[in-house]
Design a protein around this motif. Structure first.
Motif, PDB file in Angstrom:
ATOM      1  N   LYS A  57       0.825  -1.214   0.000  1.00 46.02           N
ATOM      2  CA  LYS A  57       0.000   0.000   0.000  1.00 46.02           C
ATOM      3  C   LYS A  57       0.860   1.265   0.000  1.00 46.02           C
ATOM      4  O   LYS A  57       0.338   2.366   0.071  1.00 46.02           O
ATOM      5  N   GLY A  58       2.166   1.099  -0.116  1.00 45.65           N
ATOM      6  CA  GLY A  58       3.075   2.245  -0.141  1.00 45.65           C
ATOM      7  C   GLY A  58       2.952   3.032  -1.431  1.00 45.65           C
ATOM      8  O   GLY A  58       2.153   2.717  -2.316  1.00 45.65           O
ATOM      9  N   LYS A  59       3.771   4.053  -1.559  1.00 40.42           N
ATOM     10  CA  LYS A  59       3.698   4.957  -2.708  1.00 40.42           C
ATOM     11  C   LYS A  59       4.394   4.424  -3.956  1.00 40.42           C
ATOM     12  O   LYS A  59       4.112   4.888  -5.053  1.00 40.42           O
TER      13      LYS A  59
END
Length: 122
Positions: A57-59
């Motif tokens: 779910k990181g960038k």
């Protein structure tokens, strides 16, 4: 042969690990050895899959994550991880063979990704 008993199939895993392994099987089409091994402890398996989910779910987009993983596994000389990340890079990040080869050497055929890998501090 593994020194740690590892379930060869989902049915051989503990009852509490089976649903997690089933989910992995459905998501990627197989259960990688790391998950089979860690399934000896359903708590550890839950922790590993939760960590991977959170990191997902990181960038960073999937292609960038796989480019980094391919470069690192090549540098580490881990054939198992290289095989796994070649698979996930192809299937999920949609990297082609020439891109994977470039990533293994720490660069990219994508101009933006190549520029980022060659920028100061990298």
């Amino acid at each position: 042969m593994s020194r740690i008993p590892t379930p060869a199939t989902i049915d051989e895993a503990s009852e509490t690990s089976r649903p997690i392994l089933d989910t992995i099987q459905k998501q990627i089409g197989s259960v990688p050895n790391i998950f089979q091994l860690v399934s000896n402890s359903s708590t550890a398996l839950t922790g590993l899959t939760s960590l991977q989910s959170a990191l997902g779910k990181g960038k960073l987009p999937p292609a960038t994550r796989e480019r980094i993983a391919l470069a690192m596994t090549e540098a580490n000389g881990c054939d198992y991880c290289l095989s796994a990340h070649t698979f996930t890079g192809t299937k999920f990040a949609k990297l082609d063979g020439s891109e994977i080869a470039a990533n293994r050497s720490g660069t990219s055929n994508d101009p933006k990704a190549a520029a980022e890998s060659n920028s100061p501090g990298h």
